[in-house]
Scaffold this motif. Structure first.
Motif, PDB file in Angstrom:
ATOM      1  N   ILE A  84     -29.952   3.348   1.896  1.00  0.00           N
ATOM      2  CA  ILE A  84     -30.244   2.007   2.425  1.00  0.00           C
ATOM      3  C   ILE A  84     -30.020   0.948   1.353  1.00  0.00           C
ATOM      4  O   ILE A  84     -29.368  -0.079   1.588  1.00  0.00           O
ATOM      5  CB  ILE A  84     -31.686   1.953   2.961  1.00  0.00           C
ATOM      6  CG1 ILE A  84     -31.830   2.836   4.198  1.00  0.00           C
ATOM      7  CG2 ILE A  84     -32.090   0.513   3.289  1.00  0.00           C
ATOM      8  CD1 ILE A  84     -33.261   2.999   4.672  1.00  0.00           C
ATOM      9  N   ILE A  85     -30.564   1.194   0.166  1.00  0.00           N
ATOM     10  CA  ILE A  85     -30.423   0.229  -0.934  1.00  0.00           C
ATOM     11  C   ILE A  85     -28.958   0.068  -1.323  1.00  0.00           C
ATOM     12  O   ILE A  85     -28.478  -1.055  -1.529  1.00  0.00           O
ATOM     13  CB  ILE A  85     -31.266   0.675  -2.140  1.00  0.00           C
ATOM     14  CG1 ILE A  85     -32.767   0.541  -1.824  1.00  0.00           C
ATOM     15  CG2 ILE A  85     -30.910  -0.129  -3.393  1.00  0.00           C
ATOM     16  CD1 ILE A  85     -33.678   1.158  -2.858  1.00  0.00           C
ATOM     17  N   ALA A  86     -28.226   1.179  -1.415  1.00  0.00           N
ATOM     18  CA  ALA A  86     -26.816   1.111  -1.798  1.00  0.00           C
ATOM     19  C   ALA A  86     -25.995   0.368  -0.750  1.00  0.00           C
ATOM     20  O   ALA A  86     -25.093  -0.407  -1.097  1.00  0.00           O
ATOM     21  CB  ALA A  86     -26.263   2.516  -2.005  1.00  0.00           C
ATOM     22  N   ALA A  87     -26.283   0.587   0.522  1.00  0.00           N
ATOM     23  CA  ALA A  87     -25.527  -0.088   1.588  1.00  0.00           C
ATOM     24  C   ALA A  87     -25.757  -1.597   1.557  1.00  0.00           C
ATOM     25  O   ALA A  87     -24.808  -2.395   1.643  1.00  0.00           O
ATOM     26  CB  ALA A  87     -25.928   0.484   2.947  1.00  0.00           C
ATOM     27  N   ILE A  88     -27.020  -2.004   1.430  1.00  0.00           N
ATOM     28  CA  ILE A  88     -27.326  -3.444   1.386  1.00  0.00           C
ATOM     29  C   ILE A  88     -26.763  -4.068   0.112  1.00  0.00           C
ATOM     30  O   ILE A  88     -26.207  -5.178   0.132  1.00  0.00           O
ATOM     31  CB  ILE A  88     -28.846  -3.666   1.485  1.00  0.00           C
ATOM     32  CG1 ILE A  88     -29.374  -3.139   2.825  1.00  0.00           C
ATOM     33  CG2 ILE A  88     -29.190  -5.152   1.338  1.00  0.00           C
ATOM     34  CD1 ILE A  88     -30.889  -3.206   2.961  1.00  0.00           C
ATOM     35  N   THR A  89     -26.889  -3.365  -0.993  1.00  0.00           N
ATOM     36  CA  THR A  89     -26.343  -3.853  -2.259  1.00  0.00           C
ATOM     37  C   THR A  89     -24.834  -4.055  -2.166  1.00  0.00           C
ATOM     38  O   THR A  89     -24.295  -5.064  -2.629  1.00  0.00           O
ATOM     39  CB  THR A  89     -26.661  -2.859  -3.394  1.00  0.00           C
ATOM     40  OG1 THR A  89     -28.081  -2.780  -3.581  1.00  0.00           O
ATOM     41  CG2 THR A  89     -26.012  -3.300  -4.698  1.00  0.00           C
ATOM     42  N   THR A 232     -35.959   5.949  -5.362  1.00  0.00           N
ATOM     43  CA  THR A 232     -34.614   6.386  -5.001  1.00  0.00           C
ATOM     44  C   THR A 232     -34.383   7.832  -5.437  1.00  0.00           C
ATOM     45  O   THR A 232     -35.201   8.420  -6.153  1.00  0.00           O
ATOM     46  CB  THR A 232     -33.562   5.481  -5.657  1.00  0.00           C
ATOM     47  OG1 THR A 232     -33.708   5.556  -7.087  1.00  0.00           O
ATOM     48  CG2 THR A 232     -33.721   4.038  -5.195  1.00  0.00           C
ATOM     49  N   LEU A 233     -33.254   8.387  -5.003  1.00  0.00           N
ATOM     50  CA  LEU A 233     -32.955   9.787  -5.319  1.00  0.00           C
ATOM     51  C   LEU A 233     -32.833  10.045  -6.827  1.00  0.00           C
ATOM     52  O   LEU A 233     -33.370  11.047  -7.310  1.00  0.00           O
ATOM     53  CB  LEU A 233     -31.671  10.211  -4.604  1.00  0.00           C
ATOM     54  CG  LEU A 233     -31.284  11.679  -4.740  1.00  0.00           C
ATOM     55  CD1 LEU A 233     -32.352  12.586  -4.145  1.00  0.00           C
ATOM     56  CD2 LEU A 233     -29.937  11.959  -4.068  1.00  0.00           C
ATOM     57  N   PRO A 234     -32.140   9.191  -7.612  1.00  0.00           N
ATOM     58  CA  PRO A 234     -32.106   9.444  -9.069  1.00  0.00           C
ATOM     59  C   PRO A 234     -33.500   9.472  -9.702  1.00  0.00           C
ATOM     60  O   PRO A 234     -33.754  10.282 -10.604  1.00  0.00           O
ATOM     61  CB  PRO A 234     -31.270   8.270  -9.601  1.00  0.00           C
ATOM     62  CG  PRO A 234     -30.399   7.888  -8.469  1.00  0.00           C
ATOM     63  CD  PRO A 234     -31.244   8.067  -7.248  1.00  0.00           C
ATOM     64  N   ILE A 235     -34.385   8.587  -9.244  1.00  0.00           N
ATOM     65  CA  ILE A 235     -35.756   8.595  -9.773  1.00  0.00           C
ATOM     66  C   ILE A 235     -36.455   9.901  -9.417  1.00  0.00           C
ATOM     67  O   ILE A 235     -37.154  10.502 -10.245  1.00  0.00           O
ATOM     68  CB  ILE A 235     -36.553   7.397  -9.213  1.00  0.00           C
ATOM     69  CG1 ILE A 235     -35.918   6.077  -9.661  1.00  0.00           C
ATOM     70  CG2 ILE A 235     -38.007   7.463  -9.661  1.00  0.00           C
ATOM     71  CD1 ILE A 235     -36.009   5.806 -11.129  1.00  0.00           C
ATOM     72  N   LYS A 236     -36.278  10.352  -8.177  1.00  0.00           N
ATOM     73  CA  LYS A 236     -36.896  11.596  -7.732  1.00  0.00           C
ATOM     74  C   LYS A 236     -36.354  12.779  -8.511  1.00  0.00           C
ATOM     75  O   LYS A 236     -37.113  13.659  -8.945  1.00  0.00           O
ATOM     76  CB  LYS A 236     -36.635  11.785  -6.236  1.00  0.00           C
ATOM     77  CG  LYS A 236     -37.379  12.962  -5.617  1.00  0.00           C
ATOM     78  CD  LYS A 236     -38.877  12.726  -5.643  1.00  0.00           C
ATOM     79  CE  LYS A 236     -39.615  13.891  -4.995  1.00  0.00           C
ATOM     80  NZ  LYS A 236     -41.091  13.708  -5.077  1.00  0.00           N
ATOM     81  N   VAL A 237     -35.038  12.823  -8.705  1.00  0.00           N
ATOM     82  CA  VAL A 237     -34.423  13.924  -9.454  1.00  0.00           C
ATOM     83  C   VAL A 237     -34.903  13.923 -10.901  1.00  0.00           C
ATOM     84  O   VAL A 237     -35.187  14.981 -11.470  1.00  0.00           O
ATOM     85  CB  VAL A 237     -32.888  13.812  -9.394  1.00  0.00           C
ATOM     86  CG1 VAL A 237     -32.238  14.811 -10.337  1.00  0.00           C
ATOM     87  CG2 VAL A 237     -32.400  14.033  -7.972  1.00  0.00           C
TER      88      VAL A 237
END
Length: 281
Positions: A84-89, A232-237
């Motif tokens: 969602i964040i990447a699409a809006i960005t 976000t996914l990088p934070i989770k990873v």
């Protein structure tokens, strides 16, 4: 003499080909291993115990459950936030980058070089400095950390990449294309969308793909500007890596690799179509 020359050329071709192969192997071997281990039956990401599709089935089940709002998997939730964040960005970056590049190309005004330099600073400034400065800014204006702050932060360093790509495309623009459209009765706005946008489409697509990739991959800036519900996914990873990687991460990464490859194919197809439009016109 000719035979010696030909054999020397063949030898150099073999050497260059071998070196290129080693470089490609160095670049893509980690990705191939990641894809292979996404089919690993073991819960340990680096211990092979057999071939299985169970992680893909589990990913599909969690995605269905997430879409049905039955149960929220933290990993799928972070993946959804990233998309969602990447699409809006990407949408904001394309709009700002394209408009900015066109304005810098069309108009000449004082301090043009200084403004251009300021636009490019987010591309070269260390991410940790940008993250801290944005955090201070958001706290100063009393803006709560969350999706809004993450999107603003990502747009800040993504839109210059679109601007550079569009600027490079504009450098080779033939002014007579737009002038001909205006002479034939088109309004400036109509000429922009019918002539300029198709001509700039390859650069816009390249910038959009770069923006989406950078936003999906961003860790440090997001770490400082995220809220409790905008992980976000990088934070989770990054958090999971401290206690051991989940095999689902290999599966999600493989799906993203496949999706990225499809996007590149579609983008190249669209760029090829866009390059032919001016000639056909």
């Amino acid at each position: 003499m000719r035979l010696r020359t030909m054999s020397g050329i063949k030898l150099s071709n073999w050497l260059l080909g071998g070196w290129s192969g080693l470089v490609l192997l160095y670049l893509y071997l980690p990705i191939l291993l990641l894809v292979a281990y996404s089919f690993n039956d073991s819960r340990m990401s680096v211990v092979w115990e057999g071939f299985t599709f169970k992680w893909y089935r589990q990913l599909f089940d969690e995605l269905v459950a997430h879409l049905g709002d039955e149960r929220r998997s933290p990993l799928i939730e972070s993946l959804s936030n990233s998309v969602i964040i990447a699409a809006i960005t990407t949408a904001f970056s394309v709009a700002l980058g394209t408009a900015g590049a066109f304005l810098l190309y069309r108009y000449r005004f004082p301090a043009l070089r200084s403004i251009t330099t300021l636009i490019f600073i987010p591309m070269i400034i260390p991410e940790i400095i940008m993250g801290i400065s944005l955090l201070i800014f958001f706290k100063t204006v009393e803006l709560d950390l969350g999706f809004t702050t993450v999107i603003i932060s990502h747009v800040t360093f993504c839109f210059p990449f679109v601007l550079i790509a569009v600027q490079a495309r504009l450098a080779g623009l033939d002014p007579s294309l737009e002038e001909a459209a205006l002479d034939l009765g088109a309004t400036p706005l109509k000429a922009f969308f019918l002539i300029m946008v198709p001509y700039l489409l390859p650069a816009i697509i390249s910038g959009a793909l770069m923006s989406f990739t950078l936003s999906m991959d961003e860790l440090i800036v997001t770490y400082f500007t995220r809220g409790p519900k905008s992980e976000t996914l990088p934070i989770k990873v990054f958090g999971m890596a401290k206690v051991g990687l989940n095999p689902m991460l290999n599966t999600i990464s493989t799906v993203f690799i496949a999706a990225t490859a499809m996007l590149v194919v579609v983008a190249e197809s669209l760029k090829g179509t866009a390059r032919r439009l001016p000639d056909e016109g």
